[in-house]
Motif scaffolding. Sequence first.
Motif, PDB file in Angstrom:
ATOM      1  N   CYS A   1       5.194  -3.884   2.156  1.00  0.00           N
ATOM      2  CA  CYS A   1       4.908  -5.236   2.658  1.00  0.00           C
ATOM      3  C   CYS A   1       3.457  -5.460   3.039  1.00  0.00           C
ATOM      4  O   CYS A   1       2.981  -6.602   3.013  1.00  0.00           O
ATOM      5  CB  CYS A   1       5.791  -5.539   3.872  1.00  0.00           C
ATOM      6  N   ASP A   2       2.729  -4.412   3.426  1.00  0.00           N
ATOM      7  CA  ASP A   2       1.345  -4.578   3.859  1.00  0.00           C
ATOM      8  C   ASP A   2       0.326  -4.255   2.765  1.00  0.00           C
ATOM      9  O   ASP A   2      -0.727  -4.888   2.696  1.00  0.00           O
ATOM     10  CB  ASP A   2       1.052  -3.705   5.084  1.00  0.00           C
ATOM     11  N   ILE A   3       0.621  -3.264   1.929  1.00  0.00           N
ATOM     12  CA  ILE A   3      -0.333  -2.853   0.892  1.00  0.00           C
ATOM     13  C   ILE A   3       0.002  -3.504  -0.448  1.00  0.00           C
ATOM     14  O   ILE A   3      -0.818  -4.210  -1.038  1.00  0.00           O
ATOM     15  CB  ILE A   3      -0.371  -1.322   0.741  1.00  0.00           C
ATOM     16  N   HIS A   4       1.196  -3.275  -0.917  1.00  0.00           N
ATOM     17  CA  HIS A   4       1.558  -3.653  -2.284  1.00  0.00           C
ATOM     18  C   HIS A   4       1.476  -5.151  -2.590  1.00  0.00           C
ATOM     19  O   HIS A   4       0.930  -5.530  -3.646  1.00  0.00           O
ATOM     20  CB  HIS A   4       2.956  -3.127  -2.624  1.00  0.00           C
ATOM     21  N   PRO A   5       1.971  -6.053  -1.741  1.00  0.00           N
ATOM     22  CA  PRO A   5       1.982  -7.476  -2.129  1.00  0.00           C
ATOM     23  C   PRO A   5       0.599  -8.064  -2.397  1.00  0.00           C
ATOM     24  O   PRO A   5       0.458  -8.989  -3.194  1.00  0.00           O
ATOM     25  CB  PRO A   5       2.653  -8.172  -0.935  1.00  0.00           C
ATOM     26  N   LEU A   6      -0.417  -7.526  -1.737  1.00  0.00           N
ATOM     27  CA  LEU A   6      -1.772  -8.029  -1.959  1.00  0.00           C
ATOM     28  C   LEU A   6      -2.310  -7.640  -3.327  1.00  0.00           C
ATOM     29  O   LEU A   6      -3.314  -8.201  -3.794  1.00  0.00           O
ATOM     30  CB  LEU A   6      -2.706  -7.483  -0.880  1.00  0.00           C
ATOM     31  N   ASN A   7      -1.649  -6.695  -3.969  1.00  0.00           N
ATOM     32  CA  ASN A   7      -2.167  -6.134  -5.224  1.00  0.00           C
ATOM     33  C   ASN A   7      -1.218  -6.288  -6.404  1.00  0.00           C
ATOM     34  O   ASN A   7      -1.430  -5.650  -7.438  1.00  0.00           O
ATOM     35  CB  ASN A   7      -2.477  -4.647  -5.032  1.00  0.00           C
ATOM     36  N   ASN A   8      -0.170  -7.109  -6.265  1.00  0.00           N
ATOM     37  CA  ASN A   8       0.719  -7.219  -7.410  1.00  0.00           C
ATOM     38  C   ASN A   8       0.124  -8.137  -8.476  1.00  0.00           C
ATOM     39  O   ASN A   8      -0.885  -8.805  -8.260  1.00  0.00           O
ATOM     40  CB  ASN A   8       2.137  -7.626  -7.000  1.00  0.00           C
TER      41      ASN A   8
ATOM     42  N   HIS B   1      -9.705  -1.995  -2.147  1.00  0.00           N
ATOM     43  CA  HIS B   1      -9.901  -2.245  -0.711  1.00  0.00           C
ATOM     44  C   HIS B   1      -8.586  -2.208   0.044  1.00  0.00           C
ATOM     45  O   HIS B   1      -8.481  -1.551   1.095  1.00  0.00           O
ATOM     46  CB  HIS B   1     -10.577  -3.602  -0.490  1.00  0.00           C
ATOM     47  N   TRP B   2      -7.566  -2.901  -0.454  1.00  0.00           N
ATOM     48  CA  TRP B   2      -6.322  -3.014   0.301  1.00  0.00           C
ATOM     49  C   TRP B   2      -5.516  -1.714   0.296  1.00  0.00           C
ATOM     50  O   TRP B   2      -4.812  -1.423   1.264  1.00  0.00           O
ATOM     51  CB  TRP B   2      -5.503  -4.195  -0.205  1.00  0.00           C
ATOM     52  N   ILE B   3      -5.654  -0.923  -0.755  1.00  0.00           N
ATOM     53  CA  ILE B   3      -5.025   0.404  -0.722  1.00  0.00           C
ATOM     54  C   ILE B   3      -5.741   1.282   0.303  1.00  0.00           C
ATOM     55  O   ILE B   3      -5.095   1.941   1.141  1.00  0.00           O
ATOM     56  CB  ILE B   3      -5.062   1.063  -2.117  1.00  0.00           C
ATOM     57  N   SER B   4      -7.057   1.275   0.266  1.00  0.00           N
ATOM     58  CA  SER B   4      -7.838   2.109   1.187  1.00  0.00           C
ATOM     59  C   SER B   4      -7.723   1.633   2.630  1.00  0.00           C
ATOM     60  O   SER B   4      -7.912   2.416   3.563  1.00  0.00           O
ATOM     61  CB  SER B   4      -9.310   2.110   0.757  1.00  0.00           C
ATOM     62  N   GLU B   5      -7.415   0.367   2.821  1.00  0.00           N
ATOM     63  CA  GLU B   5      -7.198  -0.167   4.161  1.00  0.00           C
ATOM     64  C   GLU B   5      -5.871   0.303   4.747  1.00  0.00           C
ATOM     65  O   GLU B   5      -5.758   0.553   5.945  1.00  0.00           O
ATOM     66  CB  GLU B   5      -7.213  -1.699   4.104  1.00  0.00           C
ATOM     67  N   GLY B   6      -4.859   0.441   3.894  1.00  0.00           N
ATOM     68  CA  GLY B   6      -3.517   0.736   4.386  1.00  0.00           C
ATOM     69  C   GLY B   6      -3.146   2.200   4.460  1.00  0.00           C
ATOM     70  O   GLY B   6      -2.435   2.627   5.384  1.00  0.00           O
ATOM     71  N   LEU B   7      -3.599   3.014   3.506  1.00  0.00           N
ATOM     72  CA  LEU B   7      -3.141   4.401   3.442  1.00  0.00           C
ATOM     73  C   LEU B   7      -3.536   5.260   4.636  1.00  0.00           C
ATOM     74  O   LEU B   7      -2.758   6.148   5.028  1.00  0.00           O
ATOM     75  CB  LEU B   7      -3.626   5.060   2.144  1.00  0.00           C
TER      76      LEU B   7
ATOM     77  N   ARG C   1      -4.279   5.674  -8.332  1.00  0.00           N
ATOM     78  CA  ARG C   1      -4.998   6.452  -9.343  1.00  0.00           C
ATOM     79  C   ARG C   1      -5.399   5.589 -10.533  1.00  0.00           C
ATOM     80  O   ARG C   1      -6.452   5.819 -11.130  1.00  0.00           O
ATOM     81  CB  ARG C   1      -4.135   7.636  -9.798  1.00  0.00           C
ATOM     82  N   ARG C   2      -4.597   4.625 -10.870  1.00  0.00           N
ATOM     83  CA  ARG C   2      -4.963   3.733 -11.977  1.00  0.00           C
ATOM     84  C   ARG C   2      -6.266   3.003 -11.680  1.00  0.00           C
ATOM     85  O   ARG C   2      -7.010   2.667 -12.606  1.00  0.00           O
ATOM     86  CB  ARG C   2      -3.852   2.700 -12.204  1.00  0.00           C
ATOM     87  N   PHE C   3      -6.541   2.779 -10.399  1.00  0.00           N
ATOM     88  CA  PHE C   3      -7.753   2.049 -10.008  1.00  0.00           C
ATOM     89  C   PHE C   3      -8.787   2.961  -9.351  1.00  0.00           C
ATOM     90  O   PHE C   3      -9.674   2.495  -8.652  1.00  0.00           O
ATOM     91  CB  PHE C   3      -7.377   0.888  -9.091  1.00  0.00           C
ATOM     92  N   ASP C   4      -8.634   4.259  -9.578  1.00  0.00           N
ATOM     93  CA  ASP C   4      -9.636   5.240  -9.146  1.00  0.00           C
ATOM     94  C   ASP C   4      -9.883   5.219  -7.644  1.00  0.00           C
ATOM     95  O   ASP C   4     -11.021   5.355  -7.182  1.00  0.00           O
ATOM     96  CB  ASP C   4     -10.965   5.014  -9.887  1.00  0.00           C
TER      97      ASP C   4
ATOM     98  N   VAL D   1     -11.997  -8.166  -8.855  1.00  0.00           N
ATOM     99  CA  VAL D   1     -10.546  -7.994  -8.708  1.00  0.00           C
ATOM    100  C   VAL D   1     -10.206  -6.530  -8.459  1.00  0.00           C
ATOM    101  O   VAL D   1      -9.388  -6.195  -7.591  1.00  0.00           O
ATOM    102  CB  VAL D   1      -9.814  -8.536  -9.954  1.00  0.00           C
ATOM    103  N   ASP D   2     -10.835  -5.639  -9.212  1.00  0.00           N
ATOM    104  CA  ASP D   2     -10.592  -4.206  -9.029  1.00  0.00           C
ATOM    105  C   ASP D   2     -11.037  -3.744  -7.640  1.00  0.00           C
ATOM    106  O   ASP D   2     -10.385  -2.901  -7.013  1.00  0.00           O
ATOM    107  CB  ASP D   2     -11.322  -3.402 -10.104  1.00  0.00           C
ATOM    108  N   SER D   3     -12.142  -4.284  -7.162  1.00  0.00           N
ATOM    109  CA  SER D   3     -12.629  -3.950  -5.823  1.00  0.00           C
ATOM    110  C   SER D   3     -11.644  -4.414  -4.765  1.00  0.00           C
ATOM    111  O   SER D   3     -11.389  -3.713  -3.781  1.00  0.00           O
ATOM    112  CB  SER D   3     -13.997  -4.592  -5.594  1.00  0.00           C
ATOM    113  N   TRP D   4     -11.094  -5.616  -4.958  1.00  0.00           N
ATOM    114  CA  TRP D   4     -10.046  -6.137  -4.061  1.00  0.00           C
ATOM    115  C   TRP D   4      -8.876  -5.160  -4.019  1.00  0.00           C
ATOM    116  O   TRP D   4      -8.379  -4.812  -2.954  1.00  0.00           O
ATOM    117  CB  TRP D   4      -9.604  -7.510  -4.564  1.00  0.00           C
ATOM    118  N   TYR D   5      -8.438  -4.725  -5.179  1.00  0.00           N
ATOM    119  CA  TYR D   5      -7.293  -3.812  -5.282  1.00  0.00           C
ATOM    120  C   TYR D   5      -7.564  -2.530  -4.489  1.00  0.00           C
ATOM    121  O   TYR D   5      -6.741  -2.100  -3.671  1.00  0.00           O
ATOM    122  CB  TYR D   5      -7.060  -3.492  -6.758  1.00  0.00           C
TER     123      TYR D   5
END
Length: 213
Positions: free
Chosen positions: A104-111, A135-141, A176-179, A129-133
């Motif tokens: 709910c916090d990480i995935h929906p921002l990046n679907n 950012h939100w993974i690195s913010e949540g993990l 990993r797909r987005f490095d 767009v890739d930077s956005w992706y």
Amino acid sequence: MSRPILYEYWRSSAAFRVRIALHLKGVDYESRQIDLREGAQNSAGYRAINPFGLVPMLEIDGHRLTQSLAIINYLDLRYPSRPLIPAVAAERAHVVSMSLSIACDIHPLNNMRVLKYLKNELGHSQEEVDSWYRHWISEGLPAVEVQARALSGAFMFGDGPTVADICLVPQLYNARRFDVRLDDYPTLLRAEENANKLDAFAAAHPDRQEVPA
């Protein structure tokens, strides 16, 4: 009794979660691909059976179930022999909290629909767009890593897979797909490694699915 039908897209994180749960529960099912790239989720036929126009949807026991965590909760109650959500209240809250942090916090921002909107309607470049992706993974993990560390074992909670691991594995696949750099998350990487040793996780991997032509 008719065979369950999973309406899904092969690389959808949410569908990946449900596939894992179905395999862990030993439920034989039919996969029907809804090609999100081609907009099949918005077709009149699919909207007629799923007005949300999202994947996954599971037809089972005469029901049409949507939302991956709701589907997994149903499967856990319907097939209780190998529980994916603890019964003890505090442990249950802990596992569900980790799952929701990812789902709910990480995935929906990046679907896909968010990424397409950023690029097509708002005019952002692919690099933005890739930077956005990322950012939100690195913010949540980082927070999920700390949360998991408290009660982890071989997996995010103890020594068996739960719904938290089911949410984690697709999220790290996407990272990993987005490095996205993952070295700072040893607890999560250990859980992922152990999960991927299980046949249920391997069978659900996107690389093992039918890809729409």
